[in-house]
Structures are given as C-alpha cells and as structure tokens.
Enzyme design. Structure first.
Site, short mmCIF file in Angstrom:
data_model
loop_
_atom_site.label_atom_id
_atom_site.label_comp_id
_atom_site.label_asym_id
_atom_site.label_seq_id
_atom_site.Cartn_x
_atom_site.Cartn_y
_atom_site.Cartn_z
N ASP A 303 -4.84 -17.44 39.26
CA ASP A 303 -4.80 -16.03 38.93
C ASP A 303 -3.76 -15.37 39.84
OD1 ASP A 303 -5.45 -13.52 37.88
OD2 ASP A 303 -7.59 -13.94 37.87
N GLU A 506 -11.38 -4.93 36.46
CA GLU A 506 -11.67 -5.81 37.58
C GLU A 506 -12.53 -5.13 38.66
OE1 GLU A 506 -8.61 -8.58 38.73
OE2 GLU A 506 -7.40 -8.06 36.98
#
Length: 621
Positions: A303, A506
C-alpha cells in the site's frame, strides 16, 4: 573478375543471413513466443538496476522524464486525488500517461511502465466519470460494475486499478467499512465477480493463479488489502487483528482465494497487523500461503508507503523495513515519493547478500508476467478511441440501476412508501439532499471526498425528486434546516429528510460513536414530529438511529449512492420497488460492537439480510 567477386559476395550473404537475422531477433519482443520464454529472455538481459526499477512504483508528481529513464521505473500511480489538472479531460489523462510511457520505452530495453490508480467505486478520481455506489451499497444489491469501470479507466489511458477491495468489515467503526461489500465472507466472495468484469472472462484452460487480462478494454485488477484489514480491534484503521489462524482463513481469506481463481493480476498488502505482526513483513502469509498454498502468480504490491508504516514512527530504520518486506515476498513497492532512498537501500541489501538475487528475480518475473499478459509490450500507448465511454449514458444508467437496487427499506409504517407524485406539497430537508459530494462520499475526485455540487457531474437527490414528481399538481420546497414554526405553518403533505455522514476516507473515518452529525438528529425530531416523514440516511455504514425511530414513518438506507441520485427518487416514488437487503448488521447501540451475524449474543436493530420490499406503482399515484 568483378562478376566473380559479386557472386562470392552473394554466396557469403546467403551463408551469413541466418546469423544476421538471429542478431536482430529479440525473443521477448515476439508475441508468438510463450510468456515464460519472453520473461526469461528479457530477464537475462537485465542489470540489477533495471530489475530494481521494475519493483518501484512512484507518484506521478515525481515521475520526471529523467527519473523514469535514469531509474528504469516500472510503475507510476495517481495517489488519492492526484490528476493532471482540475476537471482534466480523458484526453488530458491519456496525454499524461502516454508521456510517462514514452519515457519508459526510451530506456535500453524499452520495458513499458504500468500506470495505476484507485477506482474504489468507479473511476472515481476522474472528472465526469460514472461514480457508482460504494461497495457497502453494492453488497446490498449484488450488482456488478467491473466492465464499465474498466472501460472508463481505459478511456483515460489507465490499465491498472487498485480494486476490488475484498475486505470483510467486522466492525462499522472502521473508517474503510464502506469499501467492504459485507461482514459476511460469502457475500464478499460472491462479489469477486467484479474481477471478471475488470479483467475479462478467464479461459477455462488457464492455470490456477496465473493472471489474466482480456484485451485493450480490460484492466489489471488488484485484490486488497491482504489480509484481515477489516477485523482490527475496535475497527481502528491500520491496527491489529487478533484472531486465530482458522478465523483469519475462514473470515478474511475467501475473497482472495476467489479472486485468484478468477485470475486477479495483483494483490495489495494491508497496513494492519495480525496478532501483532505487520502484514507487510509476514512471510508466512505472503510467500507461504498466498504464493504457495493459493499458487498466486501475479505480483504483490505494498500500500502507499507501506514499508514506511511498518515502524513507529514511520520511516524509522527504513532499510530494515525494506529487508523485511522484500524477503516476506512483496514484489512491487508503492514508494511513492522517496524512490532514490528506496533504490539505493535495496541495491545495498542485495549487494550485501541480505536479500538474495533469487528473491529479486521472483519479484521481477511476476511484474513482467502481468505486463506481458496485459499486452503492454505490443500496445504500450493509449489512444483516444474509447474517450466517449467516460461517464457515458449507458454507464450512468447502470449506476442508476445499482442505486435503485442498493436502497434498503428499514421501516414503512402504514405503507408510507412509495410516495405519491401528484397533488402534494412536499418538504425536502437536510444538507445531504442537495450535495453531490456528500452522496458520493470519500474517494471521489479527492481522497477524502468533498462537499458541494461542482466537483464532478451528476444528479443530486433533490434534483432527482424534482425530476420525478408531477410538476403540475405537486409543489416541492427545499429547506436545509427548517425550524418548528415554519413546519407548523406550511401545511406539507409529507417530508423527505436526507441526513447522514460527511465524506471521509481511511483513518479519518474511524468513528467510535457512529452518531449522525448535527443538525441531522435534531432535524429528524423536529420535522418528523410535525409532518409525516421519510428519512433517507446517506452513510458509509450503519449509524445510530434507534432513538429517532419512533418519529419516523419511512426509513431508507441509501448508503453512498454516487453520482446517480435519480436512482433514489426512482424507488421513493414507486417507479421501481425496494429490493435491497442489508449486507451488514444494523446495531442498536455502539456498545454492542463488534456484532456480526452468527455471533452468540446477536441482538440487532435490523439483522443482516433484512430489507422490506414494495411493488412498483402506477404513475397515476
């Protein structure tokens, strides 16, 4: 004599021709050769620096021509909200991507780069793209939107999408819960059909685990975030999932095994930990299980700054994080900014034999396999033949259908819904009624999403209501936050109150109380005590609603429907019936969390799979 010399020359040329032809022939450039033969031929020609370059993905803002050429960069990405310009057209995107590609092709071996972007609910970074409902809504519909998303990405020259998210959200307090299709691993596994939509139908003869991309209208997909990201303690993003191996494999792994069977090209590793071990350094699960047991043959990618986040504070002892991550089995690193430091450190680790050359070769072989499979060596540059597919009417109609099917009817006292279109004075209240940014949520144009109606093209719920009611006999009044006196004096037939969460993505979306932000709750009380009302909740997860339920006549979970708000009005007013079912449990109180279907003490407000239905009505209503 001259004639004899000429004949000798011709004879010599005939003898030497096979050798000259062989010298010009480059096997890895021959599409008739088997993929593995092409990969091996190319790798035999590559230096260590060229191999390391293939493992690097950098953000477009640092991808200068010199960087692409000097460091042999293998991949470029757009981070959240990163675009070539405000409201950039498909042509502008293509121009940018092709320039990066030309820079990559100008290197010694001419290895094409692969451009990646997040497409969380459609091609959602791009202006005028079709924005579909977020996954939590799609989980209520089982609607599949992969082919349309792939086509819109290709319309902008982009061949690689960081989608789908196959996380199983087990706690709605998690800030990424809307990226998850469901709390149920079976639902998540069934939704991996989107991989087929994105990449194409995998041939029946294709070996298990080998990536597949079916042509220039398809893209390489990415199953994420491996593994257990939706099971962290208290739903805290990037935190620790405490679970037995059996629990991890039975709850959080099925989406990956299903994706691999469908030929998914890449897998992205999670920031989170499993029982205290960072996933970015978990060799057992990356090399052992993913590459070994599941026989995954695509490439594994970090990521954003995934190696940096293996330590606290971030980027501390970065060389050691590189060592752990690469040896764990990660193949491509989303650096994305400090590429020189990463390249220098990795080169030193290989030179010092701390990372074996066999591990580098495995990573590069996997990256090249995906590139060859995608046809990038034959067709590296995008053209403009697909630009009209971006935000096309056909795709918007598909999204509108997805919205209709995603709506879940939770309460319908005295058959309040569907609503009459004619002969009514209708109040529409709430900021979410007329805010395209709110109804799209995070990961829309900008990483965190935004407020307002100018960020992209679409239809708000308010506009959809106006489009649907009978304009001759009905009056629609919009008041964002009407007061009690106004409500009592206007004689409304009924009210539609649209409330919900503000956009987030997020960690910024982590929420321990899950209450609707004010003035939403106060508005529900004021409006619904004065007028018959339908409450439409625009949110990325279940929220606290039980305290207000007694005043609400009709309650609809609309999730985050995206740009096609007309789908909401289609069902509210009976053009289509309600059919959506909850893909996750709706709790009574956050004190119950985490609570999922099958738990021993399962006492939800609305259970998993719940959803009332209605039938379409005649327009004469």
């Amino acid at each position: 004599m001259a004639r004899r010399s000429y004949l000798f020359f011709l004879a010599g040329l005939v003898i030497l021709w096979p050798a000259l032809a062989a010298a010009d022939y480059i096997k890895y450039r021959d599409p008739k050769q088997p993929t593995n033969a092409r990969i091996t031929d190319l790798m035999n020609r590559m230096t260590l620096q060229e191999k390391i370059g293939q493992m690097v993905q950098i953000e477009r803002t640092v991808a200068s021509p010199q960087v692409m050429k000097n460091y042999f960069i293998g991949s470029v990405l757009s981070g959240g909200g990163s675009s070539p310009g405000v409201n950039a057209s498909a042509q502008e995107w293509i121009k940018m991507v092709n320039q990066f590609q030309r820079d990559a092709l100008s290197t010694r071996l001419g290895i094409p780069m692969i451009y990646g972007i997040d497409s969380v609910h459609g091609h959602s970074t791009v202006y005028n793209a079709t924005i579909f409902p977020h996954n939590i809504g799609l989980g209520a519909t089982r609607q599949r939107i992969g082919a349309a998303t792939a086509l819109e990405a290709r319309a902008t020259g982009i061949p690689y999408l960081f989608a789908p998210c196959v996380a199983v959200c087990r706690d709605p307090r998690w800030g990424r819960c809307y990226e998850s299709y469901s709390e149920d691993p079976e639902v998540v596994s069934s939704m991996t059909e989107i991989v087929t939509g994105l990449q194409g139908d995998i041939p029946s003869t294709s070996p298990k685990g080998v990536p597949y991309v079916g042509g220039k209208t398809k893209v390489a997909a990415c199953a994420k975030h491996y593994v257990g990201d939706g099971g962290t303690v208290n739903g805290i993003n990037e935190n620790n999932t405490i679970l037995s191996r059996h629990g991890l494999l039975s709850i959080h792994m099925p989406g990956y095994s299903a994706s691999i069977i469908k030929g998914v090209s890449t897998v992205m590793v999670s920031y989170s930990s499993w029982n205290g071990d960072k996933m970015h350094g978990n060799r057992d699960l990356i090399t052992g299980f993913l590459k070994g047991t599941l026989r995954f043959r695509g490439f594994v990618i970090t990521d954003w700054e995934g190696l940096d986040r293996m330590t606290s504070p971030r980027h501390a002892n970065y060389s050691n994080s590189i060592l752990r991550g690469i040896n764990a089995g990660i193949d491509m690193i989303m650096v994305p900014m400090k590429y020189k430091e990463f390249i220098d450190d990795l080169n030193q680790l290989v030179t010092n034999h701390e990372i074996p050359m066999s591990r580098i070769d495995d990573a590069v072989r996997r990256v090249l396999r995906v590139k060859f499979t995608m046809g990038l060596f034959e067709n590296p540059l995008a053209d403009e033949t697909l630009v009209n597919h971006l935000g096309s009417h056909e795709h918007r109609e598909l999204a509108r259908e997805a919205v209709r099917k995603s709506l879940v009817l939770l309460k319908n006292t005295n058959s309040m819904l569907p609503l009459p279109k004619k002969g009514s004075k209708i109040l529409v209240a709430g900021a979410h009624a007329d805010n395209l940014g709110y109804q799209c949520g995070g990961w829309t144009i900008q990483w965190q999403g935004q407020s307002g109606n100018n960020a992209t093209v679409g239809t708000t719920i308010m506009d959809a209501i106006m489009n649907t009611v009978d304009k001759q006999s009905s009056q629609v009044v919009y008041q964002e936050n009407p007061d009690t006196k106004y409500l009592q004096s206007e004689g409304f037939s009924y009210a539609i109150v649209v409330v919900g969460e503000l956009p987030y993505a997020e960690t910024e979306g982590n929420n321990m109380n899950l209450t609707i932000p004010e003035p939403g709750p106060t508005m529900i009380k004021n409006v619904c005590r004065a007028v018959k009302c339908v409450v439409v909740v625009v949110s990325g997860r279940p929220v606290v609603i039980e305290p207000y339920l007694k005043w609400i006549d009709g309650l609809v979970a609309a999730w985050l429907p995206g740009t096609e708000g007309q789908g909401v009005a289609d069902v509210l007013f009976g053009n289509y019936g309600f059919s959506g079912k909850l893909s996750r449990t709706w709790f009574r109180s956050v004190d119950q969390l985490p609570m999922n279907v099958g738990d021993e003490h399962y006492d939800p407000l609305f259970p998993f799979g719940f959803g009332l239905t209605t039938e379409p009505t005649d327009d004469s209503n």
